[in-house]
Design a protein around this motif. Structure first.
Motif, PDB file in Angstrom:
ATOM      1  N   MET A  70       0.836  -1.200   0.000  1.00 25.98           N
ATOM      2  CA  MET A  70       0.000   0.000   0.000  1.00 25.98           C
ATOM      3  C   MET A  70       0.872   1.250   0.000  1.00 25.98           C
ATOM      4  SD  MET A  70      -1.210   0.328   4.005  1.00 25.98           S
ATOM      5  CE  MET A  70      -1.623   2.069   3.847  1.00 25.98           C
ATOM      6  N   ALA A  71       0.306   2.310  -0.536  1.00 33.67           N
ATOM      7  CA  ALA A  71       1.006   3.600  -0.502  1.00 33.67           C
ATOM      8  C   ALA A  71       0.675   4.288   0.814  1.00 33.67           C
ATOM      9  CB  ALA A  71       0.563   4.464  -1.677  1.00 33.67           C
ATOM     10  N   PRO A  72       1.654   4.879   1.470  1.00 29.05           N
ATOM     11  CA  PRO A  72       1.363   5.583   2.727  1.00 29.05           C
ATOM     12  C   PRO A  72       0.426   6.756   2.472  1.00 29.05           C
ATOM     13  CG  PRO A  72       3.590   6.059   1.963  1.00 29.05           C
ATOM     14  CD  PRO A  72       3.073   4.958   1.090  1.00 29.05           C
ATOM     15  N   GLN A  73      -0.412   7.037   3.437  1.00 25.84           N
ATOM     16  CA  GLN A  73      -1.418   8.094   3.306  1.00 25.84           C
ATOM     17  C   GLN A  73      -0.899   9.464   3.748  1.00 25.84           C
ATOM     18  OE1 GLN A  73      -4.429   7.287   1.764  1.00 25.84           O
ATOM     19  NE2 GLN A  73      -3.168   5.446   1.453  1.00 25.84           N
ATOM     20  N   GLY A  74       0.393   9.593   3.859  1.00 24.45           N
ATOM     21  CA  GLY A  74       1.007  10.852   4.239  1.00 24.45           C
ATOM     22  C   GLY A  74       2.510  10.671   4.274  1.00 24.45           C
ATOM     23  N   PRO A  75       3.274  11.727   4.581  1.00 25.30           N
ATOM     24  CA  PRO A  75       4.735  11.619   4.610  1.00 25.30           C
ATOM     25  C   PRO A  75       5.202  10.699   5.729  1.00 25.30           C
ATOM     26  CG  PRO A  75       4.008  13.738   5.479  1.00 25.30           C
ATOM     27  CD  PRO A  75       2.801  13.099   4.892  1.00 25.30           C
ATOM     28  N   ILE A  76       6.070   9.765   5.374  1.00 25.84           N
ATOM     29  CA  ILE A  76       6.595   8.812   6.347  1.00 25.84           C
ATOM     30  C   ILE A  76       7.876   9.339   6.980  1.00 25.84           C
ATOM     31  CG2 ILE A  76       7.531   6.482   6.657  1.00 25.84           C
ATOM     32  CD1 ILE A  76       4.554   6.560   6.265  1.00 25.84           C
ATOM     33  N   GLY A  77       8.720   9.942   6.170  1.00 30.74           N
ATOM     34  CA  GLY A  77      10.018  10.388   6.672  1.00 30.74           C
ATOM     35  C   GLY A  77      11.072   9.353   6.348  1.00 30.74           C
ATOM     36  N   SER A  78      12.076   9.762   5.601  1.00 26.32           N
ATOM     37  CA  SER A  78      13.111   8.826   5.174  1.00 26.32           C
ATOM     38  C   SER A  78      13.900   8.263   6.349  1.00 26.32           C
ATOM     39  CB  SER A  78      14.078   9.515   4.196  1.00 26.32           C
ATOM     40  OG  SER A  78      13.425   9.858   2.999  1.00 26.32           O
ATOM     41  N   GLY A  79      14.031   9.039   7.425  1.00 24.21           N
ATOM     42  CA  GLY A  79      14.818   8.587   8.560  1.00 24.21           C
ATOM     43  C   GLY A  79      14.268   7.327   9.195  1.00 24.21           C
ATOM     44  N   LEU A  80      12.968   7.299   9.473  1.00 22.33           N
ATOM     45  CA  LEU A  80      12.357   6.130  10.105  1.00 22.33           C
ATOM     46  C   LEU A  80      12.334   4.951   9.145  1.00 22.33           C
ATOM     47  CD1 LEU A  80      10.986   4.817  12.471  1.00 22.33           C
ATOM     48  CD2 LEU A  80       8.822   5.853  11.765  1.00 22.33           C
ATOM     49  N   LEU A  81      11.998   5.205   7.888  1.00 20.95           N
ATOM     50  CA  LEU A  81      11.973   4.141   6.895  1.00 20.95           C
ATOM     51  C   LEU A  81      13.359   3.532   6.718  1.00 20.95           C
ATOM     52  CD1 LEU A  81      10.075   2.706   4.926  1.00 20.95           C
ATOM     53  CD2 LEU A  81      10.683   4.395   3.202  1.00 20.95           C
ATOM     54  N   THR A  82      14.379   4.365   6.693  1.00 19.70           N
ATOM     55  CA  THR A  82      15.753   3.886   6.595  1.00 19.70           C
ATOM     56  C   THR A  82      16.123   3.043   7.805  1.00 19.70           C
ATOM     57  OG1 THR A  82      16.452   5.778   5.267  1.00 19.70           O
ATOM     58  CG2 THR A  82      18.168   4.604   6.458  1.00 19.70           C
ATOM     59  N   SER A  83      15.716   3.470   8.982  1.00 18.58           N
ATOM     60  CA  SER A  83      16.042   2.740  10.202  1.00 18.58           C
ATOM     61  C   SER A  83      15.424   1.350  10.207  1.00 18.58           C
ATOM     62  CB  SER A  83      15.569   3.528  11.431  1.00 18.58           C
ATOM     63  OG  SER A  83      16.246   4.764  11.532  1.00 18.58           O
ATOM     64  N   VAL A  84      14.180   1.243   9.784  1.00 17.10           N
ATOM     65  CA  VAL A  84      13.514  -0.062   9.704  1.00 17.10           C
ATOM     66  C   VAL A  84      14.250  -0.979   8.738  1.00 17.10           C
ATOM     67  CG1 VAL A  84      11.406  -1.247   8.994  1.00 17.10           C
ATOM     68  CG2 VAL A  84      11.251   0.848  10.341  1.00 17.10           C
ATOM     69  N   THR A  85      14.632  -0.434   7.584  1.00 15.14           N
ATOM     70  CA  THR A  85      15.325  -1.222   6.567  1.00 15.14           C
ATOM     71  C   THR A  85      16.708  -1.654   7.038  1.00 15.14           C
ATOM     72  OG1 THR A  85      14.150   0.001   4.828  1.00 15.14           O
ATOM     73  CG2 THR A  85      16.102  -1.245   4.168  1.00 15.14           C
ATOM     74  N   LEU A  86      17.461  -0.746   7.661  1.00 17.28           N
ATOM     75  CA  LEU A  86      18.797  -1.081   8.141  1.00 17.28           C
ATOM     76  C   LEU A  86      18.749  -2.131   9.250  1.00 17.28           C
ATOM     77  CD1 LEU A  86      20.523   2.428   8.242  1.00 17.28           C
ATOM     78  CD2 LEU A  86      21.051   0.540   6.690  1.00 17.28           C
ATOM     79  N   ALA A  87      17.749  -2.056  10.111  1.00 22.86           N
ATOM     80  CA  ALA A  87      17.623  -3.053  11.180  1.00 22.86           C
ATOM     81  C   ALA A  87      17.456  -4.445  10.588  1.00 22.86           C
ATOM     82  CB  ALA A  87      16.448  -2.708  12.086  1.00 22.86           C
ATOM     83  N   ARG A  88      16.682  -4.566   9.533  1.00 20.23           N
ATOM     84  CA  ARG A  88      16.513  -5.860   8.862  1.00 20.23           C
ATOM     85  C   ARG A  88      17.834  -6.333   8.280  1.00 20.23           C
ATOM     86  NH1 ARG A  88      11.064  -4.861   5.214  1.00 20.23           N
ATOM     87  NH2 ARG A  88       9.529  -4.769   6.916  1.00 20.23           N
ATOM     88  N   GLU A  89      18.573  -5.406   7.654  1.00 18.03           N
ATOM     89  CA  GLU A  89      19.842  -5.785   7.041  1.00 18.03           C
ATOM     90  C   GLU A  89      20.851  -6.262   8.077  1.00 18.03           C
ATOM     91  OE1 GLU A  89      21.261  -2.555   4.710  1.00 18.03           O
ATOM     92  OE2 GLU A  89      19.635  -2.681   3.237  1.00 18.03           O
ATOM     93  N   LEU A  90      20.722  -5.782   9.298  1.00 15.83           N
ATOM     94  CA  LEU A  90      21.616  -6.206  10.377  1.00 15.83           C
ATOM     95  C   LEU A  90      21.113  -7.475  11.060  1.00 15.83           C
ATOM     96  CD1 LEU A  90      22.471  -2.764  12.040  1.00 15.83           C
ATOM     97  CD2 LEU A  90      23.883  -4.113  10.489  1.00 15.83           C
ATOM     98  N   ARG A  91      20.121  -8.127  10.456  1.00 18.34           N
ATOM     99  CA  ARG A  91      19.510  -9.347  10.990  1.00 18.34           C
ATOM    100  C   ARG A  91      18.823  -9.084  12.332  1.00 18.34           C
ATOM    101  NH1 ARG A  91      24.458 -10.719   8.832  1.00 18.34           N
ATOM    102  NH2 ARG A  91      24.403 -12.173   7.082  1.00 18.34           N
TER     103      ARG A  91
END
Length: 240
Positions: A178-199
């Motif tokens: 789904m598309a977000p219904q407003g601005p998410i913010g790259s900082g939080l989205l990046t943090s979620v993605t990096l946490a996954r990459e770090l297992r």
């Protein structure tokens, strides 16, 4: 392609954020004519060093240069002090005074990709400071603990909480369909993605009008095959 786009946007966002901090510090330097100049100058150096490190490592990964050891023993106390020092610059221009609390053993270390950990914690702390400056609050706390082969970072504040559309998109897990219904913010989205990459994982513990809490959970050590591969690379470099 979507993951690649997130990575590139995240890198650009973090570079802009760190350089903005450096610019703010440089502006402050013009107002001082005493020993405190050295402290401000040190913050500039730290920010610029982090920018260079992020750019170098991300470019290395993009070019598929696999000969670089990316895991390292990380001094958490030192890393958190760098983060709070950099984010504290944001508070100089805000209306609300923010108290930073780091609850951690100075000797705590674990095996991780230090630049990625820095980016996660920097983004979460900066987001909290921005929210407090805009909507009220007074403190940010980062606590670190280590047990049962995992390292836990609890990042909390007494700010206004996350917007509803952010909660709907990112939690309980990121909804890529789904598309977000407003601005998410790259900082939080990046943090979620990096946490996954770090297992690991970045979980939302609480988000109310009285504050927000996240828990970042990471493995104490990388998988044995990663450790063995990186040990071999270190030995090869020593021989060469």
């Amino acid at each position: 392609m979507y993951d690649h786009d997130i990575r590139m946007r995240g890198v650009a966002h973090d570079i802009n954020g760190l350089m903005a901090r450096a610019s703010l510090v440089a502006e402050q330097l013009r107002l001082y004519n005493d020993a405190r100049v050295k402290d401000r100058a040190e913050l500039i150096v730290q920010a610029i060093d982090r920018v260079a490190e992020i750019c170098r490592l991300e470019l290395s990964q993009y070019l598929r240069e696999k000969d670089e050891v990316v895991q390292q023993s990380t001094c958490i106390d030192k890393l958190l002090r760098q983060i709070t020092n950099l984010v504290s610059v944001e508070c100089l221009l805000g209306e609300n005074q923010i108290m930073f609390h780091n609850s951690i053993d100075e000797d705590l270390r674990f095996y991780c990709h230090s630049p990625s950990l820095f980016r996660i914690l920097f983004n979460l702390t900066l987001n909290a400071a921005n929210a407090i400056n805009k909507s009220g609050g007074s403190w940010i706390e980062i606590a670190a603990s280590q047990h049962c082969g995992r390292v836990y970072f609890d990042i909390s504040d007494d700010g206004p909480g996350l917007p509803d559309h952010v909660l709907a998109y990112l939690y309980p897990r990121m909804n890529d369909a789904m598309a977000p219904q407003g601005p998410i913010g790259s900082g939080l989205l990046t943090s979620v993605t990096l946490a996954r990459e770090l297992r690991g994982s970045l979980n939302l513990v609480k988000s109310t009008s009285s504050g927000t809490s996240f828990c970042l959970t990471l493995p104490e050590k990388p998988p044995k095959d990663v450790q063995a591969r990186e040990a071999n690379l270190v030995n090869m470099r020593a021989v060469n």
